[in-house]
Motif scaffolding. Sequence first.
Motif, PDB file in Angstrom:
ATOM      1  N   MET A   1     -63.043  26.369  76.783  1.00  0.00           N
ATOM      2  CA  MET A   1     -62.522  25.277  75.947  1.00  0.00           C
ATOM      3  C   MET A   1     -62.757  23.892  76.556  1.00  0.00           C
ATOM      4  N   ASP A   2     -62.713  23.795  77.907  1.00  0.00           N
ATOM      5  CA  ASP A   2     -62.997  22.489  78.521  1.00  0.00           C
ATOM      6  C   ASP A   2     -64.420  22.052  78.191  1.00  0.00           C
ATOM      7  N   ALA A   3     -65.342  22.991  78.360  1.00  0.00           N
ATOM      8  CA  ALA A   3     -66.752  22.679  78.063  1.00  0.00           C
ATOM      9  C   ALA A   3     -66.923  22.322  76.592  1.00  0.00           C
ATOM     10  N   LEU A   4     -66.214  23.046  75.716  1.00  0.00           N
ATOM     11  CA  LEU A   4     -66.313  22.750  74.276  1.00  0.00           C
ATOM     12  C   LEU A   4     -65.787  21.347  73.993  1.00  0.00           C
ATOM     13  N   ASN A   5     -64.713  20.980  74.654  1.00  0.00           N
ATOM     14  CA  ASN A   5     -64.182  19.627  74.429  1.00  0.00           C
ATOM     15  C   ASN A   5     -65.184  18.559  74.877  1.00  0.00           C
ATOM     16  N   GLY A   6     -65.950  18.869  75.901  1.00  0.00           N
ATOM     17  CA  GLY A   6     -67.018  17.950  76.320  1.00  0.00           C
ATOM     18  C   GLY A   6     -68.079  17.802  75.234  1.00  0.00           C
ATOM     19  N   VAL A   7     -68.413  18.908  74.583  1.00  0.00           N
ATOM     20  CA  VAL A   7     -69.383  18.843  73.476  1.00  0.00           C
ATOM     21  C   VAL A   7     -68.821  17.984  72.345  1.00  0.00           C
ATOM     22  N   VAL A   8     -67.547  18.177  72.039  1.00  0.00           N
ATOM     23  CA  VAL A   8     -66.919  17.388  70.972  1.00  0.00           C
ATOM     24  C   VAL A   8     -66.979  15.896  71.315  1.00  0.00           C
ATOM     25  N   MET A   9     -66.717  15.567  72.597  1.00  0.00           N
ATOM     26  CA  MET A   9     -66.794  14.149  73.006  1.00  0.00           C
ATOM     27  C   MET A   9     -68.196  13.606  72.736  1.00  0.00           C
ATOM     28  N   GLU A  10     -69.214  14.408  73.052  1.00  0.00           N
ATOM     29  CA  GLU A  10     -70.586  13.925  72.825  1.00  0.00           C
ATOM     30  C   GLU A  10     -70.914  13.765  71.343  1.00  0.00           C
ATOM     31  N   VAL A  11     -70.447  14.726  70.527  1.00  0.00           N
ATOM     32  CA  VAL A  11     -70.706  14.589  69.080  1.00  0.00           C
ATOM     33  C   VAL A  11     -70.035  13.312  68.584  1.00  0.00           C
ATOM     34  N   ASN A  12     -68.807  13.092  69.029  1.00  0.00           N
ATOM     35  CA  ASN A  12     -68.110  11.854  68.630  1.00  0.00           C
ATOM     36  C   ASN A  12     -68.890  10.624  69.071  1.00  0.00           C
ATOM     37  N   ASP A  13     -69.447  10.690  70.266  1.00  0.00           N
ATOM     38  CA  ASP A  13     -70.172   9.538  70.814  1.00  0.00           C
ATOM     39  C   ASP A  13     -71.455   9.229  70.041  1.00  0.00           C
ATOM     40  N   CYS A  14     -71.946  10.222  69.281  1.00  0.00           N
ATOM     41  CA  CYS A  14     -73.153   9.962  68.465  1.00  0.00           C
ATOM     42  C   CYS A  14     -72.811   9.178  67.194  1.00  0.00           C
ATOM     43  N   ALA A  15     -71.542   9.149  66.833  1.00  0.00           N
ATOM     44  CA  ALA A  15     -71.118   8.449  65.594  1.00  0.00           C
ATOM     45  C   ALA A  15     -71.968   8.863  64.401  1.00  0.00           C
ATOM     46  N   PHE A  16     -72.144  10.166  64.232  1.00  0.00           N
ATOM     47  CA  PHE A  16     -72.930  10.667  63.091  1.00  0.00           C
ATOM     48  C   PHE A  16     -72.237  10.296  61.785  1.00  0.00           C
ATOM     49  N   PRO A  17     -72.916   9.625  60.868  1.00  0.00           N
ATOM     50  CA  PRO A  17     -72.260   9.240  59.608  1.00  0.00           C
ATOM     51  C   PRO A  17     -71.772  10.440  58.790  1.00  0.00           C
ATOM     52  N   LEU A  18     -72.418  11.596  58.916  1.00  0.00           N
ATOM     53  CA  LEU A  18     -72.058  12.743  58.066  1.00  0.00           C
ATOM     54  C   LEU A  18     -70.868  13.543  58.590  1.00  0.00           C
ATOM     55  N   VAL A  19     -70.473  13.337  59.837  1.00  0.00           N
ATOM     56  CA  VAL A  19     -69.403  14.169  60.416  1.00  0.00           C
ATOM     57  C   VAL A  19     -68.038  13.590  60.047  1.00  0.00           C
ATOM     58  N   GLN A  20     -67.295  14.343  59.229  1.00  0.00           N
ATOM     59  CA  GLN A  20     -65.980  13.844  58.778  1.00  0.00           C
ATOM     60  C   GLN A  20     -64.865  14.267  59.707  1.00  0.00           C
ATOM     61  N   GLU A  21     -65.037  15.439  60.369  1.00  0.00           N
ATOM     62  CA  GLU A  21     -63.958  15.946  61.224  1.00  0.00           C
ATOM     63  C   GLU A  21     -64.556  17.003  62.139  1.00  0.00           C
ATOM     64  N   ILE A  22     -63.970  17.161  63.322  1.00  0.00           N
ATOM     65  CA  ILE A  22     -64.389  18.241  64.217  1.00  0.00           C
ATOM     66  C   ILE A  22     -63.138  18.983  64.668  1.00  0.00           C
ATOM     67  N   VAL A  23     -63.160  20.295  64.501  1.00  0.00           N
ATOM     68  CA  VAL A  23     -62.068  21.148  64.970  1.00  0.00           C
ATOM     69  C   VAL A  23     -62.614  21.956  66.132  1.00  0.00           C
ATOM     70  N   ALA A  24     -61.910  21.980  67.264  1.00  0.00           N
ATOM     71  CA  ALA A  24     -62.323  22.807  68.406  1.00  0.00           C
ATOM     72  C   ALA A  24     -61.176  23.762  68.713  1.00  0.00           C
ATOM     73  N   THR A  25     -61.460  25.062  68.719  1.00  0.00           N
ATOM     74  CA  THR A  25     -60.368  26.030  68.831  1.00  0.00           C
ATOM     75  C   THR A  25     -60.830  27.315  69.509  1.00  0.00           C
ATOM     76  N   ASP A  26     -59.845  28.069  70.046  1.00  0.00           N
ATOM     77  CA  ASP A  26     -60.167  29.416  70.523  1.00  0.00           C
ATOM     78  C   ASP A  26     -59.565  30.475  69.593  1.00  0.00           C
ATOM     79  N   ASP A  27     -59.153  30.063  68.408  1.00  0.00           N
ATOM     80  CA  ASP A  27     -58.551  30.991  67.437  1.00  0.00           C
ATOM     81  C   ASP A  27     -59.509  31.171  66.245  1.00  0.00           C
ATOM     82  N   PRO A  28     -60.068  32.377  66.072  1.00  0.00           N
ATOM     83  CA  PRO A  28     -61.003  32.588  64.962  1.00  0.00           C
ATOM     84  C   PRO A  28     -60.388  32.286  63.592  1.00  0.00           C
ATOM     85  N   ASN A  29     -59.076  32.490  63.446  1.00  0.00           N
ATOM     86  CA  ASN A  29     -58.454  32.205  62.141  1.00  0.00           C
ATOM     87  C   ASN A  29     -58.493  30.718  61.808  1.00  0.00           C
ATOM     88  N   VAL A  30     -58.451  29.899  62.846  1.00  0.00           N
ATOM     89  CA  VAL A  30     -58.553  28.443  62.644  1.00  0.00           C
ATOM     90  C   VAL A  30     -60.021  28.063  62.412  1.00  0.00           C
TER      91      VAL A  30
END
Length: 324
Positions: free
Chosen positions: A47-76
């Motif tokens: 999860m720490d590594a995944l949060n790092g990926v999320v930080m990078e996606v955020n840093d790209c400021a992609f116009p199409l990305v409305q939200e990012i969910v990072a989780t270890d729960d498949p139901n989520v």
Amino acid sequence: MKDPVRIAITGGAGQISYSLIFRIAAGDMLGPDQPVILQLLEIPQAMDALNGVVMEVNDCAFPLVQEIVATDDPNVAFKDADFALLVGARPRGPGMERKDLLEANAAIFSVQGKALNDNASRNVRVLVVGNPANTNALIASCNAPDLSPRQFTAMTRLDHNRALTQLAQKTGKRVTDVEQMIIWGNHSATQYPDLAHTKVAGKPAFDLVERDWYENDFIPTVQQRGAAIIKARGASSAASAASSAIDHMRDWALGTDGVVSMAIPSDGSYGIAEGIIYSYPVRCQNGDYEIVQGLEIDEFSRGKMKATEDELREERAAVEHLLG
Ligand code: NDP
């Protein structure tokens, strides 16, 4: 602007996802006018590594990305998902037999199948990339009784794309000149890349290449390409796997004129047993796929198609008790 679609990706902190997530966020899968919500799944230790990926996606400021969910729960991760790319899988560890690998992954993919069944959009399209991909897709599908088996597919598009380039380079043409490439069977070294129906710039491939090259160079090169990349790069193919996953989902969702290879539930076409996920030549239109029918199969092809079918039947037998 269109409504956003929800895209679940498992193994979000892995190598393939490190390419895949950014290309999807940039609009390469569903187009430059389709907003996306990314729902990324990892195991708790990653999860720490995944949060790092999320930080990078955020840093790209992609116009199409409305939200990012990072989780270890498949139901989520699978909640209302319109697309699910199942990339995360258990790699083969030291001393692990093939059967152990199948079982370890079967446990992961049965949980994910149930979570998709209980949470995903009723029209979810599922692509399994994590190996053994065909059998993992079968397990997920069998654990999702409320979804159609046709919603579960596995990736042979990278094998297909590799074959396109091998043939284009051999004949001095471009990949866009090659039509009707086919990968039959399992995403493994038994897969059968078949040129019997392939054309290059309108001419049969067999008029342009030697039989010896086909049988002793082309087929093993495509089958063993993954190992060749590991040897050269010191790491497995990641960007090309991600690119092919995008091709697979884009063509399935948006359609394509040509023939592409997808591992899908066998319906008995070409004499292949039902109850396995087998790669066929398909055409994609209106958000669905159809197997290309009526191709003549000679004895050489029949033998190769049977060998890869037998392997998939053995894989199925090894996980039969987990099929729900
Ligand atoms: P990669 O991202 O490199 O590969 C992921 C999977 O894709 C592997 O099973 C790999 O198979 C497979 N694959 C299929 N086709 C190809 C191809 N052509 N080239 C390369 N790989 C291919 O693996 P990583 O180990 O970097 O990342 C996996 C991530 O998944 C890890 O972060 C791990 O924590 C996570 N994970 C997540 C789970 C979850 O979300 N519940 C469950 C299990 C793991 P092969 O091993 O045969 O190369």
